[in-house]
Design a protein around this motif. Structure first.
Motif, PDB file in Angstrom:
ATOM      1  N   ASN A   1     -20.111 -37.426 -41.876  1.00  0.00           N
ATOM      2  CA  ASN A   1     -18.940 -38.613 -42.115  1.00  0.00           C
ATOM      3  C   ASN A   1     -18.715 -38.466 -43.767  1.00  0.00           C
ATOM      4  OD1 ASN A   1     -17.378 -40.882 -42.367  1.00  0.00           O
ATOM      5  ND2 ASN A   1     -19.476 -42.256 -42.249  1.00  0.00           N
ATOM      6  N   PRO A   2     -17.557 -38.154 -44.083  1.00  0.00           N
ATOM      7  CA  PRO A   2     -17.319 -37.909 -45.341  1.00  0.00           C
ATOM      8  C   PRO A   2     -17.023 -39.321 -46.136  1.00  0.00           C
ATOM      9  CG  PRO A   2     -15.460 -37.507 -44.168  1.00  0.00           C
ATOM     10  CD  PRO A   2     -16.390 -37.692 -43.233  1.00  0.00           C
ATOM     11  N   PHE A   3     -17.179 -40.313 -45.326  1.00  0.00           N
ATOM     12  CA  PHE A   3     -17.014 -41.894 -46.051  1.00  0.00           C
ATOM     13  C   PHE A   3     -18.299 -42.617 -45.525  1.00  0.00           C
ATOM     14  CE2 PHE A   3     -12.872 -39.799 -44.851  1.00  0.00           C
ATOM     15  CZ  PHE A   3     -12.440 -40.074 -46.027  1.00  0.00           C
ATOM     16  N   PRO A   4     -19.295 -42.308 -46.243  1.00  0.00           N
ATOM     17  CA  PRO A   4     -20.629 -42.900 -46.038  1.00  0.00           C
ATOM     18  C   PRO A   4     -20.517 -44.440 -46.599  1.00  0.00           C
ATOM     19  CG  PRO A   4     -21.050 -41.628 -47.838  1.00  0.00           C
ATOM     20  CD  PRO A   4     -19.626 -41.322 -47.262  1.00  0.00           C
ATOM     21  N   ASP A   5     -19.667 -44.729 -47.763  1.00  0.00           N
ATOM     22  CA  ASP A   5     -19.610 -45.943 -48.235  1.00  0.00           C
ATOM     23  C   ASP A   5     -18.726 -47.150 -47.674  1.00  0.00           C
ATOM     24  OD1 ASP A   5     -21.833 -45.347 -49.769  1.00  0.00           O
ATOM     25  OD2 ASP A   5     -20.176 -44.420 -51.226  1.00  0.00           O
ATOM     26  N   GLY A   6     -17.940 -46.578 -46.634  1.00  0.00           N
ATOM     27  CA  GLY A   6     -17.034 -47.573 -45.917  1.00  0.00           C
ATOM     28  C   GLY A   6     -15.750 -46.650 -45.296  1.00  0.00           C
ATOM     29  N   PRO A   7     -15.080 -47.191 -44.411  1.00  0.00           N
ATOM     30  CA  PRO A   7     -14.418 -46.532 -43.551  1.00  0.00           C
ATOM     31  C   PRO A   7     -12.952 -46.132 -44.584  1.00  0.00           C
ATOM     32  CG  PRO A   7     -13.985 -48.631 -43.087  1.00  0.00           C
ATOM     33  CD  PRO A   7     -15.301 -48.472 -43.922  1.00  0.00           C
ATOM     34  N   PRO A   8     -12.100 -44.998 -43.990  1.00  0.00           N
ATOM     35  CA  PRO A   8     -11.069 -44.413 -44.807  1.00  0.00           C
ATOM     36  C   PRO A   8      -9.902 -45.409 -44.747  1.00  0.00           C
ATOM     37  CG  PRO A   8     -11.143 -43.414 -42.786  1.00  0.00           C
ATOM     38  CD  PRO A   8     -12.383 -44.084 -42.847  1.00  0.00           C
ATOM     39  N   THR A   9      -9.038 -45.526 -45.645  1.00  0.00           N
ATOM     40  CA  THR A   9      -7.749 -46.165 -45.455  1.00  0.00           C
ATOM     41  C   THR A   9      -6.787 -45.406 -44.351  1.00  0.00           C
ATOM     42  OG1 THR A   9      -6.748 -45.001 -47.016  1.00  0.00           O
ATOM     43  CG2 THR A   9      -8.010 -47.013 -47.971  1.00  0.00           C
ATOM     44  N   HIS A  10      -6.759 -44.233 -44.242  1.00  0.00           N
ATOM     45  CA  HIS A  10      -6.041 -43.388 -43.471  1.00  0.00           C
ATOM     46  C   HIS A  10      -6.603 -42.310 -42.717  1.00  0.00           C
ATOM     47  CE1 HIS A  10      -3.294 -45.182 -46.299  1.00  0.00           C
ATOM     48  NE2 HIS A  10      -2.108 -45.243 -45.409  1.00  0.00           N
ATOM     49  N   VAL A  11      -6.394 -41.896 -41.624  1.00  0.00           N
ATOM     50  CA  VAL A  11      -7.095 -40.714 -40.772  1.00  0.00           C
ATOM     51  C   VAL A  11      -5.657 -40.062 -40.029  1.00  0.00           C
ATOM     52  CG1 VAL A  11      -8.136 -39.914 -38.705  1.00  0.00           C
ATOM     53  CG2 VAL A  11      -8.942 -41.821 -40.320  1.00  0.00           C
ATOM     54  N   ARG A  12      -5.780 -38.361 -40.185  1.00  0.00           N
ATOM     55  CA  ARG A  12      -4.849 -37.791 -39.781  1.00  0.00           C
ATOM     56  C   ARG A  12      -5.761 -36.368 -38.778  1.00  0.00           C
ATOM     57  NH1 ARG A  12      -2.305 -33.762 -44.531  1.00  0.00           N
ATOM     58  NH2 ARG A  12      -4.310 -32.855 -44.954  1.00  0.00           N
ATOM     59  N   ALA A  13      -4.987 -35.646 -38.270  1.00  0.00           N
ATOM     60  CA  ALA A  13      -5.603 -34.656 -37.411  1.00  0.00           C
ATOM     61  C   ALA A  13      -4.440 -33.422 -37.824  1.00  0.00           C
ATOM     62  CB  ALA A  13      -5.714 -35.088 -36.048  1.00  0.00           C
ATOM     63  N   LEU A  14      -4.920 -32.323 -38.185  1.00  0.00           N
ATOM     64  CA  LEU A  14      -4.243 -31.200 -38.230  1.00  0.00           C
ATOM     65  C   LEU A  14      -4.614 -30.011 -37.113  1.00  0.00           C
ATOM     66  CD1 LEU A  14      -4.405 -30.712 -42.114  1.00  0.00           C
ATOM     67  CD2 LEU A  14      -2.591 -31.947 -40.689  1.00  0.00           C
ATOM     68  N   LEU A  15      -3.791 -29.367 -36.629  1.00  0.00           N
ATOM     69  CA  LEU A  15      -4.126 -28.192 -35.871  1.00  0.00           C
ATOM     70  C   LEU A  15      -4.035 -27.021 -36.470  1.00  0.00           C
ATOM     71  CD1 LEU A  15      -4.404 -27.692 -32.727  1.00  0.00           C
ATOM     72  CD2 LEU A  15      -2.266 -26.816 -32.363  1.00  0.00           C
ATOM     73  N   TYR A  16      -5.298 -26.070 -36.384  1.00  0.00           N
ATOM     74  CA  TYR A  16      -5.535 -25.001 -36.880  1.00  0.00           C
ATOM     75  C   TYR A  16      -5.719 -23.735 -35.865  1.00  0.00           C
ATOM     76  CZ  TYR A  16      -6.208 -26.855 -41.533  1.00  0.00           C
ATOM     77  OH  TYR A  16      -6.129 -27.356 -42.895  1.00  0.00           O
TER      78      TYR A  16
END
Length: 477
Positions: A428-443
């Motif tokens: 989890n790259p946000f251990p101190d609180g949830p992010p403001t935005h989330v996206r998903a990319l296809l690779y």
């Protein structure tokens, strides 16, 4: 009733039962540890909503009458505890009727889980565990010799698993007939293992040998299961070797291990050991109780009748793989990889804690436990444990249709910082609180070449294909 029992198979039954109990234990542990985020009351596809839509006759089980996360947890952990008890021999320390009841409870509990599991439990090994578990109810314990009819039903099940898988390949993707599927499969399979890179980098002539050997093991060898001993044991041994090869090359939950357990039930230990290891019933003159014989014969008749549908499916040019023909998942069809993808796509889910999105926004990726993400990370071995979210992410990368019911709820829970969902992830790259935005990319992912591996240390190379999900804003943003 000498015809009814096969005392020479006492050891193979013992090994099979212990192995099946171990698989049950893994399955219940996976259910207990993952259900809240997937199908719990606040899950991505909640059970309460499902049971309101689906009647009992279509999905029989305990949770049709009442559901709560606490009840589900109790059932899953109770199943794990009972599996562990059977694994260490509890079913052989009680009367025959009590042992049958133990196996029946395991089957009923897991049936209840699968029948509300929805897309998360739509895998062939779920039905395989239920069908195998049903037969185990009628296999007896230390009080009686193994019943011949049930032992043959286990062979019939193993035959359908292997022969069905072979037919679906031969009828499906032409690369199986051209012996080229394994040029791609080790790289594009749902969840590669730590040795998959090395399997993929084998010389192509060896891939041809792999594919040809697979056809022999699945299309020819299964008929040997019905030969007199030691022919059936030889066939079972070939199946075990084939399955161990698959264990080494990828992660397929408990499919391979359960198939190995079924194959071990065929092995004639006295024939292999020159008569050593004779059964404890030989020479005692004791037969099985009449009520037990009646139940075994009834179960056999039921399987024979229900076999009509999978046999018809095997003979059909439109063969379906991993299909259940009844709500109790008895006598199913099996198979895998009727088509093989040539290109691997992966969804990378990222978040940011920046309020305003710009071209310079820093996005940080969530890490999954099993599926590829970080190109420098060696794929891990998780099987027989089943990472359900990771597997569904592979299907979602094939087509957004596979993710229609759960992907947006998944993203919403990341934006909320939901603890149960985050426990399914590896990082989890946000251990101190949830992010403001989330996206998903296809690779597009591919295994690195030997030269690239030496130069960079990476196991994967990836290229951006497109945006899978545009940035989604959280409530606190």
């Amino acid at each position: 009733m000498e015809w009814f029992t096969a005392p020479e198979h006492w050891l193979s039954r013992l090994v099979f039962q212990r192995a099946l109990a171990a698989v049950y234990l893994v399955a219940f542990l996976a259910a207990a540890r993952q259900f809240r985020a997937l199908i719990g009351e606040r899950g991505m596809t909640p059970v309460p909503e499902f049971v309101r839509r689906v009647p009992f006759r279509s999905a029989p089980g305990l949770f049709q009458w009442r559901y709560s996360d606490r009840l589900f947890a109790c059932c899953a952990w109770a199943g794990a505890a009972l599996s562990a008890a059977v694994l260490v021999g509890a079913a052989d320390a009680v009367p025959l009727w009590a042992a049958m009841l133990m196996w029946a409870v395991l089957w009923a509990l897991y049936l209840s889980v699968v029948n509300v599991g929805q897309i998360w439990y739509g895998f062939g090994w779920e039905s395989l565990l239920l069908e195998t578990g049903f037969l185990a109810v009628f296999l007896g314990n230390a009080d009686t010799a193994p019943p011949v009819l049930t032992m043959w039903l286990l062979r019939w099940l193993l035959f359908r698993v292997e022969f069905g898988a072979g037919l679906i390949k031969w009828r499906g993707d032409r690369c199986w007939r051209e012996l080229t599927c394994l040029d791609y499969h080790h790289e594009t399979q749902p969840m590669p293992g730590p040795l998959s890179w090395y399997f993929h980098r084998l010389p192509k002539p060896l891939h041809r040998v792999e594919t040809g050997a697979n056809h022999v093991a699945q299309l020819i060898v299964p008929f040997g299961l019905f030969l007199p001993q030691p022919g059936a044991t030889v066939a079972a041994g070939i199946i075990v070797v084939t399955q161990l090869w698959l264990v080494l090359s990828g992660n397929f939950a408990w499919l391979n291990w359960l198939t190995i357990a079924l194959a071990l039930s065929v092995v004639d230990v006295p024939a292999l050991t020159g008569g050593a290891g004779k059964s404890p019933w030989q020479g005692t003159g004791g037969g099985p109780p009449l009520w037990y014989a009646v139940l075994v014969c009834a179960a056999t008749a039921l399987v024979v009748v229900l076999s009509y549908w999978p046999v018809r499916n095997l003979l059909s040019r439109h063969q379906r793989m991993n299909s259940s023909f009844n709500a109790f998942h008895l006598v199913n069809s099996y198979g895998a990889f009727g088509s093989v993808t040539r290109v691997r796509h992966e969804i990378v889910v990222e978040g940011t804690d920046e309020e305003l999105l710009t071209e310079d926004t820093v996005w940080r990726a969530y890490g999954f436990r099993g599926k590829p993400g970080d190109v420098a990370r060696l794929p891990r071995q998780f099987a027989p444990y089943h990472l359900r979210l990771d597997w569904l992410m592979w299907f979602a990368a094939l087509s957004p249709a596979y993710a229609r019911s759960w992907f947006e709820p998944f993203v919403a829970r990341l934006l909320e910082g939901d603890r149960d969902t985050l426990r399914l992830l590896g990082h989890n790259p946000f251990p101190d609180g949830p992010p403001t935005h989330v996206r998903a990319l296809l690779y597009r992912y591919r295994f690195t070449t030997r030269q690239e591996r030496r130069a960079t240390g990476d196991w994967w190379d990836r290229t951006l294909v497109r945006e899978f999900l545009p940035p989604v804003r959280g409530r606190r943003a």
